[in-house]
Write a protein that holds these residues in place. Structure first.
Motif, PDB file in Angstrom:
ATOM      1  N   ALA A 240     -19.505 -22.605 -29.260  1.00 48.00           N
ATOM      2  CA  ALA A 240     -19.085 -21.874 -28.055  1.00 48.00           C
ATOM      3  C   ALA A 240     -17.645 -22.287 -27.735  1.00 48.00           C
ATOM      4  CB  ALA A 240     -19.993 -22.209 -26.889  1.00 48.00           C
ATOM      5  N   VAL A 241     -16.867 -21.351 -27.198  1.00 49.67           N
ATOM      6  CA  VAL A 241     -15.472 -21.666 -26.877  1.00 49.67           C
ATOM      7  C   VAL A 241     -15.163 -21.302 -25.432  1.00 49.67           C
ATOM      8  CG1 VAL A 241     -14.669 -21.366 -29.265  1.00 49.67           C
ATOM      9  CG2 VAL A 241     -14.611 -19.412 -27.685  1.00 49.67           C
ATOM     10  N   ASN A 242     -14.099 -21.930 -24.911  1.00 47.89           N
ATOM     11  CA  ASN A 242     -13.566 -21.559 -23.603  1.00 47.89           C
ATOM     12  C   ASN A 242     -12.912 -20.191 -23.720  1.00 47.89           C
ATOM     13  OD1 ASN A 242     -14.115 -24.102 -22.168  1.00 47.89           O
ATOM     14  ND2 ASN A 242     -12.669 -24.983 -23.635  1.00 47.89           N
ATOM     15  N   MET A 243     -12.478 -19.659 -22.602  1.00 48.13           N
ATOM     16  CA  MET A 243     -11.871 -18.323 -22.620  1.00 48.13           C
ATOM     17  C   MET A 243     -10.555 -18.301 -23.403  1.00 48.13           C
ATOM     18  SD  MET A 243     -14.360 -16.953 -21.211  1.00 48.13           S
ATOM     19  CE  MET A 243     -13.933 -15.225 -20.994  1.00 48.13           C
ATOM     20  N   ASP A 244      -9.956 -19.505 -23.644  1.00 46.93           N
ATOM     21  CA  ASP A 244      -8.723 -19.566 -24.450  1.00 46.93           C
ATOM     22  C   ASP A 244      -9.025 -19.909 -25.916  1.00 46.93           C
ATOM     23  OD1 ASP A 244      -9.464 -22.198 -24.320  1.00 46.93           O
ATOM     24  OD2 ASP A 244      -7.557 -22.942 -23.519  1.00 46.93           O
ATOM     25  N   ASN A 245     -10.319 -19.796 -26.306  1.00 42.76           N
ATOM     26  CA  ASN A 245     -10.778 -19.997 -27.694  1.00 42.76           C
ATOM     27  C   ASN A 245     -10.739 -21.449 -28.177  1.00 42.76           C
ATOM     28  OD1 ASN A 245     -11.229 -17.181 -27.978  1.00 42.76           O
ATOM     29  ND2 ASN A 245      -9.036 -16.899 -28.363  1.00 42.76           N
TER      30      ASN A 245
END
Length: 503
Positions: A240-245
């Motif tokens: 899973a990643v943050n919205m900034d990948n």
């Protein structure tokens, strides 16, 4: 890649290259597929007439009795989504007038197969369903149904919930799948093989349920069962990643990996050794009074697949012996008429060697027949003709997310689609030499999905692998067959059990 990140990836049973590729997918997204047309009746979807149905229903049992048949039932995950509205009410103000869904549930509570069990739980607590309804204590009813100190339905898998009421008892979907297995999945040695994919936390309860009901079914129907289980592999989870990948980390600094959707079950399917594999979702079951149509069409598409497979195998054996004009024409006929596939425009101009090589490559693949029902607004993947990179057109099941609805041509094809796939598949995963295909070689890794979720109040992006009957089977030979709508009866919410088909 940082060392601490690498260590966590290896501990997960994954390799760092795979995770790096997943992060690239987050950064670049997935391309939309190039639709050339919807698959429709006469152009990609076959309709079996009464003569066809009678023929396949007659030939299938004899042919199936000579081979290994397995019924593959994806049954992982808790049924919590079924009860989403009930959980919301339980956590809310308890005002019934604010929830039409809960009103319907309470007004029809006696119709649910779990009614008696639920009443027993409340009686042990010094109450009853009728008393709780009288004093408008709806929350105690829902708590007894959903929470672990009661029936615990909110944390059980769908396969273990009581769905249907009979004069002599109540049945879970797991029970109904065993009965279905007797009806159309008897293979060599009068053996019914059923494979459930189950979450680790539910495996023991599944085994207890099956062990309890199996002896009676075996005795009544004179067959033996071989029940097997597998779990979705941790190594198929995706980062899973943050919205900034960048990798999403938990409060303790560990990286979050998430189950990658039903596409991850391709690895489980790849380990099932059989000549014929039926795939059907765990919640798509009906009481005995409605099973006849399901049985008829399952036998029909199973019989059809075995006959088409035999023709494909003969064509490949013939091409192996001699790639002359007659052998090529025969293989071409099998490819276009029996499989219903389309040849590339330049095929007639190819040399005999090139024609033979093309046909051998395209024919020697896993095969599947997918039931298709007329679209009545239910969610589900649609059947389309898709243009591949090599210019070849293939039949694919696509989810809406794979279609560029901003492109006028794609939107037109999407709107003209008439059918959808209710996860009604029969598969053949061995080649003409009797060897099992490596199914991982036939998936299209560029057909995954990116979704937005949240964890501990923080937004994140999640990655799903190509869906099991979508991109995971993109390279298979596919036949679409229209099946009656009555064969599709999913239970997405608890109130779906109030439909006539489940009563």
């Amino acid at each position: 890649m940082e060392n601490h990140l690498k260590q966590q990836i290896l501990k997960q049973g994954m390799n760092p290259e795979t995770v790096a590729q997943q992060i690239q997918h987050f950064e670049n997204g997935f391309p939309f597929l190039d639709i050339t047309a919807p698959a429709t009746v006469g152009d990609g979807i076959k309709v079996l007439n009464e003569k066809d149905l009678m023929h396949y229903r007659k030939t299938y049992p004899k042919n199936a009795s000579q081979i290994e048949v397995v019924k593959f039932v994806p049954a992982s995950g808790a049924a919590s989504r079924m009860f989403k509205d009930l959980f919301a009410f339980l956590e809310g103000d308890g005002d019934l007038s604010n929830s039409a869904f809960v009103q319907k549930f309470m007004n029809n509570i006696e119709k649910f197969a779990f009614y008696e069990d639920l009443d027993q739980v409340l009686q042990k607590q010094g109450s009853s369903i009728s008393h709780a309804l009288d004093i408008k204590d709806y929350k105690s009813i829902l708590a007894a149904l959903l929470l672990d100190e009661g029936l615990g339905y909110g944390n059980l898998p769908k396969g273990l919930l009581k769905f249907h009421r009979y004069k002599d008892g109540r049945r879970t979907p797991a029970y109904e799948h065993l009965i279905e297995g007797v009806q159309y999945a008897i293979g060599k040695g009068s053996l019914v093989k059923i494979h459930f994919t189950v979450s680790p936390e539910h495996i023991e309860k599944f085994k207890q349920e099956i062990e309890q009901i199996l002896p009676e079914i075996e005795q009544e129907h004179g067959v033996d069962f071989d029940i097997s289980y597998s779990q979705q592999k941790k190594s198929t989870d995706t980062i899973a990643v943050n919205m900034d990948n960048t990798p999403f980390t938990e409060d303790d600094g560990s990286i979050l990996f998430r189950p990658a959707g039903h596409g991850a079950l391709l690895e489980n399917l790849n380990e099932v050794s059989a000549d014929l594999i039926f795939i059907k979702n765990v919640d798509n079951v009906v009481p005995d009074r409605l099973k006849a149509e399901t049985k008829n069409y399952k036998m029909a598409i199973g019989g059809m697949l075995l006959e088409v497979q035999q023709k494909v195998f003969e064509a490949l054996h013939t091409l192996d012996k001699q790639a002359d004009v007659e052998s090529i024409n025969h293989a071409e006929k099998v490819f276009t008429e029996d499989l219903g596939a389309k040849l590339p425009a330049d095929f007639p101009s190819l040399s005999s060697e090139a024609k033979s090589a093309f046909l051998k490559m395209k024919l020697n693949r896993p095969m599947r027949i997918c039931g298709m029902v007329k679209n009545t607004g239910e969610p589900g993947g649609g059947p389309f003709w898709v243009k591949e990179e090599d210019g070849f057109q293939s039949l694919q099941i696509l989810e809406t997310a794979q279609i560029d609805l901003n492109d006028p041509a794609s939107k037109k094809h999407f709107n003209a689609s008439t059918h959808f796939n209710p996860v009604d598949l029969v598969c053949a995963t061995r080649n003409y030499k009797g060897e099992s295909f490596d199914l991982l070689e036939f998936r299209d890794m560029m057909t995954g999905f990116i979704t937005e979720k949240s964890k501990s109040g923080k937004d994140l992006k999640a990655l799903e692998l190509p869906g099991l009957w979508n991109g995971a089977m993109a390279g298979w030979n596919t036949i679409f067959v229209e099946v009656p709508l009555i064969t599709f009866n999913p239970v997405k919410t608890v109130n779906d059990l109030l439909r006539d088909e489940h009563q």
